[in-house]
Motif scaffolding. Structure first.
Motif, PDB file in Angstrom:
ATOM      1  N   PHE A 155     -58.481   1.128  51.024  1.00  0.00           N
ATOM      2  CA  PHE A 155     -57.615  -0.055  51.106  1.00  0.00           C
ATOM      3  C   PHE A 155     -58.295  -1.262  50.477  1.00  0.00           C
ATOM      4  N   ALA A 156     -59.591  -1.435  50.748  1.00  0.00           N
ATOM      5  CA  ALA A 156     -60.322  -2.583  50.203  1.00  0.00           C
ATOM      6  C   ALA A 156     -60.247  -2.614  48.679  1.00  0.00           C
ATOM      7  N   ARG A 157     -60.381  -1.446  48.046  1.00  0.00           N
ATOM      8  CA  ARG A 157     -60.312  -1.374  46.589  1.00  0.00           C
ATOM      9  C   ARG A 157     -58.985  -1.907  46.072  1.00  0.00           C
ATOM     10  N   HIS A 158     -57.880  -1.463  46.697  1.00  0.00           N
ATOM     11  CA  HIS A 158     -56.555  -1.867  46.221  1.00  0.00           C
ATOM     12  C   HIS A 158     -56.245  -3.325  46.566  1.00  0.00           C
ATOM     13  N   ALA A 159     -56.676  -3.771  47.746  1.00  0.00           N
ATOM     14  CA  ALA A 159     -56.430  -5.157  48.139  1.00  0.00           C
ATOM     15  C   ALA A 159     -57.168  -6.119  47.209  1.00  0.00           C
ATOM     16  N   LEU A 160     -58.417  -5.822  46.887  1.00  0.00           N
ATOM     17  CA  LEU A 160     -59.195  -6.688  45.996  1.00  0.00           C
ATOM     18  C   LEU A 160     -58.613  -6.689  44.581  1.00  0.00           C
ATOM     19  N   ASN A 179     -64.128  -4.630  41.779  1.00  0.00           N
ATOM     20  CA  ASN A 179     -62.872  -5.326  42.048  1.00  0.00           C
ATOM     21  C   ASN A 179     -63.107  -6.665  42.738  1.00  0.00           C
ATOM     22  N   ALA A 180     -64.110  -6.711  43.605  1.00  0.00           N
ATOM     23  CA  ALA A 180     -64.452  -7.977  44.264  1.00  0.00           C
ATOM     24  C   ALA A 180     -64.973  -8.979  43.242  1.00  0.00           C
ATOM     25  N   ALA A 181     -65.787  -8.507  42.304  1.00  0.00           N
ATOM     26  CA  ALA A 181     -66.293  -9.391  41.246  1.00  0.00           C
ATOM     27  C   ALA A 181     -65.138  -9.944  40.416  1.00  0.00           C
ATOM     28  N   TRP A 182     -64.167  -9.086  40.126  1.00  0.00           N
ATOM     29  CA  TRP A 182     -62.974  -9.552  39.411  1.00  0.00           C
ATOM     30  C   TRP A 182     -62.249 -10.641  40.216  1.00  0.00           C
ATOM     31  N   ALA A 183     -62.081 -10.378  41.514  1.00  0.00           N
ATOM     32  CA  ALA A 183     -61.367 -11.334  42.368  1.00  0.00           C
ATOM     33  C   ALA A 183     -62.073 -12.686  42.391  1.00  0.00           C
ATOM     34  N   VAL A 184     -63.397 -12.660  42.553  1.00  0.00           N
ATOM     35  CA  VAL A 184     -64.175 -13.905  42.572  1.00  0.00           C
ATOM     36  C   VAL A 184     -64.044 -14.642  41.238  1.00  0.00           C
ATOM     37  N   ARG A 185     -64.260 -13.913  40.144  1.00  0.00           N
ATOM     38  CA  ARG A 185     -64.183 -14.536  38.816  1.00  0.00           C
ATOM     39  C   ARG A 185     -62.813 -15.164  38.566  1.00  0.00           C
ATOM     40  N   ASN A 186     -61.735 -14.428  38.863  1.00  0.00           N
ATOM     41  CA  ASN A 186     -60.397 -14.935  38.588  1.00  0.00           C
ATOM     42  C   ASN A 186     -60.024 -16.116  39.467  1.00  0.00           C
ATOM     43  N   MET A 187     -60.562 -16.142  40.692  1.00  0.00           N
ATOM     44  CA  MET A 187     -60.265 -17.262  41.576  1.00  0.00           C
ATOM     45  C   MET A 187     -60.957 -18.543  41.136  1.00  0.00           C
ATOM     46  N   VAL A 188     -62.201 -18.432  40.650  1.00  0.00           N
ATOM     47  CA  VAL A 188     -62.965 -19.659  40.349  1.00  0.00           C
ATOM     48  C   VAL A 188     -62.892 -20.073  38.876  1.00  0.00           C
ATOM     49  N   SER A 189     -62.464 -19.169  37.988  1.00  0.00           N
ATOM     50  CA  SER A 189     -62.541 -19.481  36.554  1.00  0.00           C
ATOM     51  C   SER A 189     -61.740 -20.721  36.175  1.00  0.00           C
ATOM     52  N   ARG A 190     -60.610 -20.966  36.856  1.00  0.00           N
ATOM     53  CA  ARG A 190     -59.813 -22.164  36.563  1.00  0.00           C
ATOM     54  C   ARG A 190     -59.712 -23.076  37.783  1.00  0.00           C
ATOM     55  N   SER A 191     -60.566 -22.816  38.759  1.00  0.00           N
ATOM     56  CA  SER A 191     -60.605 -23.654  39.969  1.00  0.00           C
ATOM     57  C   SER A 191     -62.073 -23.847  40.343  1.00  0.00           C
ATOM     58  N   ARG A 192     -62.767 -24.633  39.549  1.00  0.00           N
ATOM     59  CA  ARG A 192     -64.223 -24.810  39.721  1.00  0.00           C
ATOM     60  C   ARG A 192     -64.593 -25.413  41.073  1.00  0.00           C
ATOM     61  N   ASP A 193     -63.651 -26.101  41.705  1.00  0.00           N
ATOM     62  CA  ASP A 193     -63.949 -26.715  43.004  1.00  0.00           C
ATOM     63  C   ASP A 193     -64.241 -25.663  44.085  1.00  0.00           C
ATOM     64  N   GLN A 194     -63.890 -24.398  43.828  1.00  0.00           N
ATOM     65  CA  GLN A 194     -64.137 -23.339  44.814  1.00  0.00           C
ATOM     66  C   GLN A 194     -65.562 -22.786  44.738  1.00  0.00           C
ATOM     67  N   CYS A 195     -66.247 -23.079  43.625  1.00  0.00           N
ATOM     68  CA  CYS A 195     -67.562 -22.464  43.385  1.00  0.00           C
ATOM     69  C   CYS A 195     -68.559 -22.761  44.494  1.00  0.00           C
ATOM     70  N   ASP A 196     -68.629 -24.018  44.918  1.00  0.00           N
ATOM     71  CA  ASP A 196     -69.621 -24.401  45.930  1.00  0.00           C
ATOM     72  C   ASP A 196     -69.406 -23.638  47.242  1.00  0.00           C
ATOM     73  N   THR A 197     -68.132 -23.451  47.605  1.00  0.00           N
ATOM     74  CA  THR A 197     -67.835 -22.736  48.848  1.00  0.00           C
ATOM     75  C   THR A 197     -68.276 -21.278  48.754  1.00  0.00           C
ATOM     76  N   PHE A 198     -67.949 -20.622  47.632  1.00  0.00           N
ATOM     77  CA  PHE A 198     -68.344 -19.227  47.430  1.00  0.00           C
ATOM     78  C   PHE A 198     -69.864 -19.084  47.495  1.00  0.00           C
ATOM     79  N   VAL A 199     -70.553 -19.988  46.805  1.00  0.00           N
ATOM     80  CA  VAL A 199     -72.025 -19.909  46.760  1.00  0.00           C
ATOM     81  C   VAL A 199     -72.619 -20.169  48.145  1.00  0.00           C
ATOM     82  N   ALA A 200     -72.059 -21.146  48.856  1.00  0.00           N
ATOM     83  CA  ALA A 200     -72.560 -21.469  50.196  1.00  0.00           C
ATOM     84  C   ALA A 200     -72.375 -20.295  51.153  1.00  0.00           C
ATOM     85  N   GLN A 201     -71.362 -19.478  50.908  1.00  0.00           N
ATOM     86  CA  GLN A 201     -71.095 -18.324  51.773  1.00  0.00           C
ATOM     87  C   GLN A 201     -71.931 -17.108  51.390  1.00  0.00           C
TER      88      GLN A 201
END
Length: 463
Positions: A346-351, A393-415
């Motif tokens: 499930f994790a594979r498909h959800a990501l 798939n998780a790497a794809w999800a992270v990249r696609n979320m932050v690539s045009r929303s740089r304000d999310q980067c700090d939160t991802f890194v902090a986590q």
């Protein structure tokens, strides 16, 4: 070169040992093997475990096929006897592929097709036994399927048969499709195939609908290595154009059956191969149903997995991709992943679904981020460190979320996403490009290799 013998020669010696020397079946078989091996004969092409009639010494499969051929010539053959012989052939064919190959060589398949194609009305039990035997023989042996087989199946389906017969006919076509591109093309090139199959989607019997959907999915397989280019996409396009709306509308009609719902969603996702088909599914009420199903069946791994796969397919249309998130998919995806993150499949498909929804869509990325999904993604990566596909798939999800929303980067890194991605880089070198892309877009330190650099003996001088 090793010496070989035919199956008939082996069987004759076994028969001789049983009849002439009064051996038991096992003793006769062991003695026959010893005799031939002592002569240096290779027995790799021989079926050594054929069930044998202890009275005659003849293999039951051979005996049954011959008896069936004899009864086929009689006008008023005993239906009960025919059913018994067909049952024996079916059971023998279930034992192994070599048994099925032998049954076909003995003419059992041709005989069955001929009987089904006859003008005489068949006894209901005999008809079902004939279809069951045909399925047993063709299983993993699709080469025996031909134009005559297809004509027989379509003719029987047009008669709107009772559920058990309809399911056996569908299974016959399904087995003909597996690992055989030419059979799939043969079935799809017949103009009557889709018009004949489509009415079965309106049948009240759940099993009939499920087998029809399964057949649709098998007709768009691309698993025959003997064919360089198949027609899977073309077949999917044809089926979707004719039946996608009807299959989508079935979701609402069958909402009380979770197993059928998951089958229908899998079929819709398989057929949604073009931009306009995504719109077709949404207009038929498919999108809203998916989201409702995720709310109604939150504990059903099967349903929410198929829901993620279908949402990913629908996101192939940019307008539908936006509507998916606007209709409230983001919190549902976060909740589902958080609840079932231990389940690798499930994790594979959800990501994969999350990464597709976030791709080139800052508004979608923002909606997903606001649900707190970033932490859930990282936790999922930590739970499945050995799963290359989950990490990718998780790497794809992270990249696609932050690539045009740089304000999310700090939160991802902090986590702690940087450490998890770097560990994935070490554990799974084959997905280095995907992981490095995520690290790069997060603004983390990453070593990017120069894959190729031109060199030349002639240097260009700029004056």
């Amino acid at each position: 070169m090793a010496k070989v013998i035919t199956q008939e020669t082996f069987d004759d010696v076994v028969k001789e040992n049983i009849v002439e020397f009064s051996m038991s079946i096992e003793e006769a078989r062991e003695e026959t093997i010893k005799q031939f091996e002592a002569q240096g004969i290779h027995l790799g092409n021989i079926i050594k475990d054929l069930n044998v009639n202890p009275d005659t010494g003849v293999p039951l499969l051979n005996e049954s096929v011959e008896e069936l051929k004899r009864l086929a010539e009689e006008k008023d053959a005993n239906a009960e006897k025919v059913s018994e012989l067909l049952a024996v052939i079916t059971e023998e064919c279930k034992l192994s592929v070599p048994h099925r190959v032998l049954a076909a060589k003995l003419g059992a398949y041709e005989l069955i097709v001929k009987q089904l194609n006859g003008e005489d009305k068949l006894d209901a039990d005999v008809l079902l036994k004939l279809l069951t035997a045909a399925n047993a023989i063709i299983n993993k042996q699709p080469d025996v399927f031909n134009h005559e087989s297809l004509a027989v199946v379509l003719k029987a389906l047009k008669a709107s048969p009772e559920p058990k017969v309809a399911c056996e006919l569908m299974k016959w076509l399904q087995k003909a499709c597996i690992l055989h591109e030419m059979n799939r093309q043969l079935i799809m090139e017949e103009n009557q195939t889709i018009p004949t199959l489509k009415p079965f989607l309106s049948r009240p019997e759940t099993e009939v609908i499920r087998n029809t959907c399964t057949l649709f999915r098998y007709l768009i397989l691309d698993d025959d290595i003997r064919v360089e280019f198949g027609k899977a996409h073309e077949h999917a396009r044809q089926l979707a154009a004719e039946a996608l709306t009807e299959i989508t509308q079935l979701l609402t009609k069958c909402k009380s059956d979770p197993d059928l719902i998951s089958d229908l969603m899998l079929t819709i996702a398989s057929l949604t191969v073009r931009n306009e088909f995504c719109q077709t599914v949404e207009e038929a009420g498919g999108l809203q149903f998916i989201l409702d199903a995720m709310v109604e069946f939150p504990e059903s791994i099967k349903i929410i997995r198929e829901a993620c796969k279908l949402l990913k397919a629908l996101a192939g249309n940019d307008a539908v991709k936006q509507h998916i998130v606007q209709c409230g998919a983001a919190p549902l995806l976060e909740s589902a992943l958080n609840r079932h993150k231990d389940n690798e499949t499930f994790a594979r498909h959800a990501l994969a679904c999350i990464s597709t929804l976030a791709l080139r869509e800052p508004a979608n990325s923002k909606a997903l981020f606001e649900t707190g999904i970033s932490e859930t993604i990282i936790q999922t990566m930590k739970i499945h460190p050995t799963s290359k596909i989950v990490q990718r798939n998780a790497a794809w999800a992270v990249r696609n979320m932050v690539s045009r929303s740089r304000d999310q980067c700090d939160t991802f890194v902090a986590q702690g996403v940087e450490d998890v991605l770097n560990q994935a880089l070490v554990d799974h070198p084959s997905i280095a490009h995907d992981v490095k892309s995520a690290l790069r877009d997060l603004g983390c330190k990453v070593l990017l290799n120069e894959e190729w650099k031109a060199t030349s003996d002639i240097q260009i001088k700029n004056d």
